[in-house]
Design a protein around this motif. Structure first.
Motif, PDB file in Angstrom:
ATOM      1  N   CYS A  40       0.768  -1.214  -0.064  1.00 53.98           N
ATOM      2  CA  CYS A  40       0.111  -0.073   0.014  1.00 53.98           C
ATOM      3  C   CYS A  40       0.773   1.121  -0.096  1.00 53.98           C
ATOM      4  N   ALA A  41       0.326   2.411  -0.365  1.00 54.97           N
ATOM      5  CA  ALA A  41       0.879   3.865  -0.029  1.00 54.97           C
ATOM      6  C   ALA A  41      -0.152   4.441   0.830  1.00 54.97           C
ATOM      7  N   ILE A  42       0.636   5.529   1.524  1.00 61.91           N
ATOM      8  CA  ILE A  42      -0.281   6.372   2.589  1.00 61.91           C
ATOM      9  C   ILE A  42       0.623   7.641   2.721  1.00 61.91           C
ATOM     10  N   PRO A  43      -0.401   8.563   2.331  1.00 63.26           N
ATOM     11  CA  PRO A  43      -0.007   9.922   2.177  1.00 63.26           C
ATOM     12  C   PRO A  43       0.472  10.391   3.758  1.00 63.26           C
ATOM     13  N   ASN A  44       1.335  11.595   4.041  1.00 68.74           N
ATOM     14  CA  ASN A  44       1.616  11.823   5.252  1.00 68.74           C
ATOM     15  C   ASN A  44       0.519  13.152   5.474  1.00 68.74           C
ATOM     16  N   VAL A  45       0.370  13.248   6.842  1.00 71.57           N
ATOM     17  CA  VAL A  45      -0.706  14.089   7.277  1.00 71.57           C
ATOM     18  C   VAL A  45       0.238  14.954   8.269  1.00 71.57           C
ATOM     19  N   MET A  46       0.071  16.229   8.236  1.00 69.64           N
ATOM     20  CA  MET A  46       0.602  17.226   9.164  1.00 69.64           C
ATOM     21  C   MET A  46      -0.488  17.254  10.485  1.00 69.64           C
ATOM     22  N   VAL A  47       0.331  16.769  11.631  1.00 69.39           N
ATOM     23  CA  VAL A  47      -0.546  16.590  12.877  1.00 69.39           C
ATOM     24  C   VAL A  47       0.405  17.502  13.940  1.00 69.39           C
ATOM     25  N   ALA A  81      -0.789  15.632   2.627  1.00 70.67           N
ATOM     26  CA  ALA A  81       0.285  15.676   1.613  1.00 70.67           C
ATOM     27  C   ALA A  81       0.170  14.900   0.353  1.00 70.67           C
ATOM     28  N   SER A  82      -1.412  15.129   0.026  1.00 75.99           N
ATOM     29  CA  SER A  82      -1.567  14.312  -1.269  1.00 75.99           C
ATOM     30  C   SER A  82      -2.242  15.433  -2.237  1.00 75.99           C
ATOM     31  N   ALA A  83      -2.494  14.511  -3.511  1.00 73.59           N
ATOM     32  CA  ALA A  83      -3.024  15.562  -4.633  1.00 73.59           C
ATOM     33  C   ALA A  83      -4.516  15.766  -4.310  1.00 73.59           C
ATOM     34  N   LYS A  84      -5.185  14.949  -3.478  1.00 71.69           N
ATOM     35  CA  LYS A  84      -6.516  15.212  -3.276  1.00 71.69           C
ATOM     36  C   LYS A  84      -6.857  14.802  -1.780  1.00 71.69           C
ATOM     37  N   ARG A  85      -7.764  15.282  -1.136  1.00 65.40           N
ATOM     38  CA  ARG A  85      -8.258  14.912   0.227  1.00 65.40           C
ATOM     39  C   ARG A  85      -8.455  13.454   0.440  1.00 65.40           C
ATOM     40  N   LEU A  86      -8.215  13.053   1.657  1.00 63.57           N
ATOM     41  CA  LEU A  86      -8.293  11.682   1.979  1.00 63.57           C
ATOM     42  C   LEU A  86      -9.574  11.182   2.198  1.00 63.57           C
ATOM     43  N   PRO A  87     -10.107  10.323   1.888  1.00 61.56           N
ATOM     44  CA  PRO A  87     -11.734   9.730   2.080  1.00 61.56           C
ATOM     45  C   PRO A  87     -11.738   9.624   3.657  1.00 61.56           C
ATOM     46  N   THR A 141      -1.681  21.848  -0.641  1.00 60.90           N
ATOM     47  CA  THR A 141      -1.750  22.770  -1.824  1.00 60.90           C
ATOM     48  C   THR A 141      -2.982  23.709  -1.564  1.00 60.90           C
ATOM     49  N   GLU A 142      -3.879  23.095  -0.977  1.00 61.90           N
ATOM     50  CA  GLU A 142      -5.421  24.025  -0.635  1.00 61.90           C
ATOM     51  C   GLU A 142      -4.828  24.941   0.578  1.00 61.90           C
ATOM     52  N   ALA A 143      -4.004  24.430   1.476  1.00 62.12           N
ATOM     53  CA  ALA A 143      -3.558  25.250   2.816  1.00 62.12           C
ATOM     54  C   ALA A 143      -2.471  26.398   2.563  1.00 62.12           C
ATOM     55  N   GLY A 144      -1.945  26.133   1.185  1.00 63.55           N
ATOM     56  CA  GLY A 144      -1.239  27.335   0.596  1.00 63.55           C
ATOM     57  C   GLY A 144       0.328  27.189   0.662  1.00 63.55           C
ATOM     58  N   THR A 145       0.690  25.599   0.883  1.00 64.24           N
ATOM     59  CA  THR A 145       1.973  25.281   0.655  1.00 64.24           C
ATOM     60  C   THR A 145       1.952  24.182  -0.183  1.00 64.24           C
ATOM     61  N   PRO A 146       1.965  24.189  -1.294  1.00 65.38           N
ATOM     62  CA  PRO A 146       1.995  22.920  -2.324  1.00 65.38           C
ATOM     63  C   PRO A 146       3.237  21.995  -2.216  1.00 65.38           C
ATOM     64  N   MET A 147       2.613  20.762  -1.817  1.00 66.45           N
ATOM     65  CA  MET A 147       3.818  19.708  -1.684  1.00 66.45           C
ATOM     66  C   MET A 147       2.830  18.190  -1.770  1.00 66.45           C
ATOM     67  N   ILE A 148       3.435  17.318  -2.162  1.00 65.07           N
ATOM     68  CA  ILE A 148       2.828  16.065  -2.084  1.00 65.07           C
ATOM     69  C   ILE A 148       4.016  15.104  -1.552  1.00 65.07           C
ATOM     70  N   ALA A 149       3.588  14.172  -0.450  1.00 64.04           N
ATOM     71  CA  ALA A 149       4.739  13.345   0.148  1.00 64.04           C
ATOM     72  C   ALA A 149       4.031  12.104   0.739  1.00 64.04           C
ATOM     73  N   SER A 150       4.340  10.916   0.385  1.00 60.33           N
ATOM     74  CA  SER A 150       3.680   9.708   0.917  1.00 60.33           C
ATOM     75  C   SER A 150       4.965   8.688   0.839  1.00 60.33           C
ATOM     76  N   ALA A 151       4.308   7.713   1.625  1.00 62.03           N
ATOM     77  CA  ALA A 151       5.202   6.454   1.892  1.00 62.03           C
ATOM     78  C   ALA A 151       4.666   5.219   1.432  1.00 62.03           C
ATOM     79  N   TRP A 152       5.352   4.424   0.881  1.00 63.46           N
ATOM     80  CA  TRP A 152       4.851   3.086   0.356  1.00 63.46           C
ATOM     81  C   TRP A 152       5.710   1.968   1.028  1.00 63.46           C
TER      82      TRP A 152
END
Length: 328
Positions: free
Chosen positions: A130-137, A230-236, A245-256
């Motif tokens: 699987c692959a999981i996007p990172n979340v700022m917490v 940190a994904s291209a679209k919101r997580l379900p 990106t929506e929050a003003g700092t564009p970046m994508i980062a995920s782990a597989w």
């Protein structure tokens, strides 16, 4: 005397042929009996993080499918490198499986001068999980309520705030480095021996933030507050949380995450494990549990995973360079 005498060479050749045939039968019988003892899934991180959660999620159903106990062995340190170094010394007999990650098997080669293993030649890929996007917490009691709050505070007080990670070269470390560059801020990295210990310190308020892959449980439990994914679209799983990106700092980062055996593992063993885990990934229970973690379920052939890891090693070269993460 026989009318068809055998030369010494002919006798030796016949004996060799018999010995090879017998050996082939024994080897075939050995792999046909696989597995006949407990299997270990080595997690090169401390307990509690996403990698550990995935391994433990698979262990019980895989044990039922294989007919032998499947145990999880945590061996953390140095961003997953110590456990991975230990793993490549194991026998390639299918009884020791690595829960490989993008951190250990794609990013680490570009972060360490003396890695202690070859990311290509020391492994036999089994399949991608699987692959999981990172979340700022941030901690629930944090005064920050948005990504912009962090950026504003960090610009007002350069170097005053910290972000945690599972170790140097981990997905959290690289995501934090990407965030620093994308936002133009100075925040300090604090590495741990796994994302579990890092998250515990974050909840306790000893560090200020973390861009993590395994925090949904703590978010649902009210211990952590998500600010951006940190994904291209919101997580379900987190529909109300904006993307970076929506929050003003564009970046994508995920782990597989995926499964690997040591180099030169028998094809029969690889095929058996690949088939059984692919079946597990299609079960509603495993799919739902991974989805609840914010993961995209993958699967596929061992050849697919081998090709993917090669491309990821190349891709992470650019990610590490752009992140500014120093080589150790």
């Amino acid at each position: 005397m026989s009318s068809h005498p055998l030369t010494c060479a002919a006798v030796w050749g016949r004996r060799q042929a018999i010995a090879v045939a017998a050996l082939s039968l024994c080897v075939g019988a050995s792999w046909a009996a696989y597995p006949d003892k407990p299997i270990k899934i080595l997690v090169p991180w401390a307990a509690g993080g996403a990698t550990d959660q995935i391994a433990r999620m698979l262990a019980q159903p895989l044990s039922q499918a294989m007919g032998v106990p499947v145990v999880v062995d945590n061996k953390g340190g140095a961003g997953g490198v110590i456990g991975t170094q230990s793993f490549v010394k194991e026998k390639a007999d299918g009884y020791s499986i690595l829960l490989a990650t993008s951190s250990t098997n794609a990013a680490a080669p570009h972060l360490y001068n003396k890695l202690g293993f070859d990311p290509v030649h020391d492994f036999t890929p089994v399949l991608s999980l699987c692959a999981i996007p990172n979340v700022m917490v941030v901690p629930t009691k944090s005064p920050w309520h948005s990504l912009k709050d962090i950026v504003t505070a960090a610009k007002q007080s350069p170097g005053a705030y910290t972000y945690g990670s599972a170790g140097i070269g981990g997905s959290q470390h690289l995501a934090g480095a990407q965030f620093k560059t994308a936002a133009g801020i100075d925040i300090r990295h604090v590495p741990y021996k796994g994302s579990g210990p890092a998250a515990q310190d974050l909840i306790a308020g000893h560090i200020d933030m973390m861009i993590d892959t395994g925090s949904l449980g703590s978010i649902r439990g009210g211990l952590l507050k998500p600010l951006a994914v940190a994904s291209a679209k919101r997580l379900p799983a987190l529909p109300q949380v904006p993307t970076f990106t929506e929050a003003g700092t564009p970046m994508i980062a995920s782990a597989w995450y995926g499964l690997m055996l040591p180099a030169n593992a028998p094809a029969e063993v690889v095929e058996r494990l690949n088939a059984e885990v692919n079946k597990l990934l299609k079960t509603p229970d495993i799919r739902n549990r991974l989805t609840e973690m914010g993961a995209e379920v993958l699967g596929g052939s061992s050849a697919d995973f081998a090709k993917f890891t090669l491309s990821e090693i190349k891709r992470y070269e650019a990610i590490v360079k752009d992140s500014g993460a120093p080589k150790e």
